[in-house]
Design a protein around this motif. Structure first.
Motif, PDB file in Angstrom:
ATOM      1  N   ALA A  49       9.641   0.770  52.630  1.00  0.00           N
ATOM      2  CA  ALA A  49       9.625   0.995  51.180  1.00  0.00           C
ATOM      3  C   ALA A  49      10.831   0.298  50.563  1.00  0.00           C
ATOM      4  N   VAL A  50      10.596  -0.440  49.473  1.00  0.00           N
ATOM      5  CA  VAL A  50      11.673  -1.120  48.762  1.00  0.00           C
ATOM      6  C   VAL A  50      11.738  -0.592  47.333  1.00  0.00           C
ATOM      7  N   ASN A  51      12.858   0.041  47.007  1.00  0.00           N
ATOM      8  CA  ASN A  51      13.106   0.573  45.671  1.00  0.00           C
ATOM      9  C   ASN A  51      14.604   0.826  45.551  1.00  0.00           C
ATOM     10  N   HIS A  52      15.267   0.105  44.642  1.00  0.00           N
ATOM     11  CA  HIS A  52      16.726   0.208  44.546  1.00  0.00           C
ATOM     12  C   HIS A  52      17.212   1.437  43.770  1.00  0.00           C
ATOM     13  N   LYS A  53      16.277   2.236  43.238  1.00  0.00           N
ATOM     14  CA  LYS A  53      16.679   3.364  42.394  1.00  0.00           C
ATOM     15  C   LYS A  53      16.770   4.698  43.129  1.00  0.00           C
ATOM     16  N   VAL A  54      16.121   4.784  44.296  1.00  0.00           N
ATOM     17  CA  VAL A  54      16.106   6.062  45.023  1.00  0.00           C
ATOM     18  C   VAL A  54      16.419   5.817  46.501  1.00  0.00           C
ATOM     19  N   PRO A  55      16.917   6.848  47.219  1.00  0.00           N
ATOM     20  CA  PRO A  55      17.239   6.664  48.639  1.00  0.00           C
ATOM     21  C   PRO A  55      16.046   6.772  49.569  1.00  0.00           C
ATOM     22  N   GLU A  56      14.953   7.384  49.074  1.00  0.00           N
ATOM     23  CA  GLU A  56      13.806   7.651  49.937  1.00  0.00           C
ATOM     24  C   GLU A  56      12.514   7.631  49.133  1.00  0.00           C
ATOM     25  N   VAL A  57      11.433   7.097  49.721  1.00  0.00           N
ATOM     26  CA  VAL A  57      10.120   7.122  49.080  1.00  0.00           C
ATOM     27  C   VAL A  57       9.078   7.605  50.085  1.00  0.00           C
ATOM     28  N   LEU A  58       8.416   8.690  49.752  1.00  0.00           N
ATOM     29  CA  LEU A  58       7.377   9.277  50.603  1.00  0.00           C
ATOM     30  C   LEU A  58       7.833   9.441  52.051  1.00  0.00           C
ATOM     31  N   ASP A  64      17.207  -1.430  48.978  1.00  0.00           N
ATOM     32  CA  ASP A  64      17.444  -2.031  47.666  1.00  0.00           C
ATOM     33  C   ASP A  64      16.597  -3.278  47.451  1.00  0.00           C
ATOM     34  N   THR A  65      16.545  -4.136  48.445  1.00  0.00           N
ATOM     35  CA  THR A  65      15.712  -5.341  48.394  1.00  0.00           C
ATOM     36  C   THR A  65      15.059  -5.519  49.760  1.00  0.00           C
ATOM     37  N   ILE A  66      14.078  -6.384  49.827  1.00  0.00           N
ATOM     38  CA  ILE A  66      13.417  -6.652  51.106  1.00  0.00           C
ATOM     39  C   ILE A  66      14.389  -7.282  52.096  1.00  0.00           C
ATOM     40  N   LYS A  67      15.418  -7.938  51.577  1.00  0.00           N
ATOM     41  CA  LYS A  67      16.423  -8.546  52.467  1.00  0.00           C
ATOM     42  C   LYS A  67      17.225  -7.495  53.216  1.00  0.00           C
ATOM     43  N   ASP A  68      17.249  -6.260  52.694  1.00  0.00           N
ATOM     44  CA  ASP A  68      17.998  -5.181  53.333  1.00  0.00           C
ATOM     45  C   ASP A  68      17.205  -4.467  54.423  1.00  0.00           C
ATOM     46  N   VAL A  69      15.914  -4.745  54.511  1.00  0.00           N
ATOM     47  CA  VAL A  69      15.081  -4.133  55.554  1.00  0.00           C
ATOM     48  C   VAL A  69      15.605  -4.588  56.920  1.00  0.00           C
ATOM     49  N   PRO A  70      15.833  -3.663  57.850  1.00  0.00           N
ATOM     50  CA  PRO A  70      16.468  -4.025  59.115  1.00  0.00           C
ATOM     51  C   PRO A  70      15.622  -4.871  60.063  1.00  0.00           C
ATOM     52  N   GLY A  71      14.315  -4.770  59.980  1.00  0.00           N
ATOM     53  CA  GLY A  71      13.449  -5.528  60.879  1.00  0.00           C
ATOM     54  C   GLY A  71      12.706  -6.630  60.159  1.00  0.00           C
ATOM     55  N   PRO A  72      11.948  -7.438  60.901  1.00  0.00           N
ATOM     56  CA  PRO A  72      11.142  -8.491  60.266  1.00  0.00           C
ATOM     57  C   PRO A  72      10.004  -7.902  59.444  1.00  0.00           C
ATOM     58  N   VAL A  73       9.626  -8.602  58.388  1.00  0.00           N
ATOM     59  CA  VAL A  73       8.507  -8.188  57.535  1.00  0.00           C
ATOM     60  C   VAL A  73       7.521  -9.351  57.439  1.00  0.00           C
ATOM     61  N   GLU A  74       6.292  -9.124  57.867  1.00  0.00           N
ATOM     62  CA  GLU A  74       5.278 -10.179  57.805  1.00  0.00           C
ATOM     63  C   GLU A  74       4.579 -10.224  56.450  1.00  0.00           C
ATOM     64  N   VAL A  93      11.153 -15.063  50.516  1.00  0.00           N
ATOM     65  CA  VAL A  93      11.359 -16.345  51.205  1.00  0.00           C
ATOM     66  C   VAL A  93      12.577 -16.259  52.118  1.00  0.00           C
ATOM     67  N   GLU A  94      13.668 -15.696  51.582  1.00  0.00           N
ATOM     68  CA  GLU A  94      14.895 -15.567  52.373  1.00  0.00           C
ATOM     69  C   GLU A  94      14.707 -14.645  53.578  1.00  0.00           C
ATOM     70  N   LYS A  95      13.847 -13.643  53.425  1.00  0.00           N
ATOM     71  CA  LYS A  95      13.596 -12.681  54.497  1.00  0.00           C
ATOM     72  C   LYS A  95      12.696 -13.273  55.579  1.00  0.00           C
ATOM     73  N   GLY A  96      11.930 -14.311  55.220  1.00  0.00           N
ATOM     74  CA  GLY A  96      11.019 -14.897  56.193  1.00  0.00           C
ATOM     75  C   GLY A  96       9.635 -14.288  56.172  1.00  0.00           C
ATOM     76  N   VAL A  97       9.275 -13.657  55.060  1.00  0.00           N
ATOM     77  CA  VAL A  97       7.941 -13.093  54.880  1.00  0.00           C
ATOM     78  C   VAL A  97       6.903 -14.218  54.954  1.00  0.00           C
ATOM     79  N   LYS A  98       5.745 -13.921  55.546  1.00  0.00           N
ATOM     80  CA  LYS A  98       4.714 -14.948  55.736  1.00  0.00           C
ATOM     81  C   LYS A  98       3.554 -14.842  54.750  1.00  0.00           C
ATOM     82  N   ALA A  99       3.312 -13.636  54.224  1.00  0.00           N
ATOM     83  CA  ALA A  99       2.188 -13.441  53.299  1.00  0.00           C
ATOM     84  C   ALA A  99       2.545 -12.364  52.283  1.00  0.00           C
ATOM     85  N   SER A 100       1.864 -12.399  51.145  1.00  0.00           N
ATOM     86  CA  SER A 100       2.172 -11.458  50.083  1.00  0.00           C
ATOM     87  C   SER A 100       0.911 -11.099  49.302  1.00  0.00           C
TER      88      SER A 100
END
Length: 198
Positions: A49-58, A64-74, A93-100
């Motif tokens: 989950a990516v949301n810079h306004k809250v610490p947790e979602v569901l 804060d951003t997808i770049k902060d996700v600790p693992g790879p994201v496809e 793009v910076e994270k190396g995501v392949k599809a959106s």
């Protein structure tokens, strides 16, 4: 040979090992809630989950951003306001995501300014080698990994068919009618404004 190349090109869309919902929300009235909730119901891969306004979602840590996700994201599923999507796509793009999948509206369907914004998002995506569905779409389904990346919950099951629909409401109606008849889909794509995948 061509079929094998296409299959490989779209593997991260239809068989992602990890998915991030950018714009995930705890607010039940937001698409970011229903989209993430739908994915969590069935998808067995890694979900972020990516949301810079809250610490947790569901129940998931919110980054804060997808770049902060600790693992790879496809695969990135984007449900943020249209004006934010270009910067989000740069992060992808910076994270190396392949599809959106861009569920957000406010692009070519709104007129020249929206079309220019859409073209900018597509330019960034292509620079990074990201294939995208949308924008302004209902989302997509892949039975290969039980991934219902929809803007709202839809009842769907595996089956012998594939469905591509420009209009989200038409596609949703077809999926619902098919389900009531015991018919399932291997893939379903709501392509919306068809900026990239058509």
């Amino acid at each position: 040979m061509k079929t094998d190349m296409l299959r490989e090109e779209f593997k991260s869309l239809f068989e992602p090992k990890s998915v991030a919902v950018i714009g995930a929300s705890n607010n039940v009235t937001k698409w970011g809630y229903s989209t993430l909730n739908s994915i969590l119901q069935m998808y067995k891969g890694k979900t972020y989950a990516v949301n810079h306004k809250v610490p947790e979602v569901l129940g998931l840590p919110a980054y804060d951003t997808i770049k902060d996700v600790p693992g790879p994201v496809e695969l990135a599923v984007i449900v943020v306001p249209a004006e934010v999507v270009p910067s989000v796509m740069k992060d992808c793009v910076e994270k190396g995501v392949k599809a959106s999948v861009i569920i957000s509206a406010g692009f070519a369907e709104t007129g020249p300014e929206g079309k220019a914004l859409q073209d900018e998002v597509l330019r960034i995506a292509r620079q990074g080698g990201i294939r995208l569905v949308g924008p302004n779409c209902m989302g997509m389904w892949s039975a290969a990994v039980n991934l219902p990346a929809f803007m709202f919950p839809m009842t769907i099951m595996d089956g012998p068919l594939a469905l591509v629909s420009q209009g989200g409401n038409i596609g949703a109606a077809l999926v619902a009618d098919a389900y009531s008849r015991g018919i399932g889909f291997r893939q379903y794509v709501s392509c919306g404004c068809t900026a990239d995948i058509q």
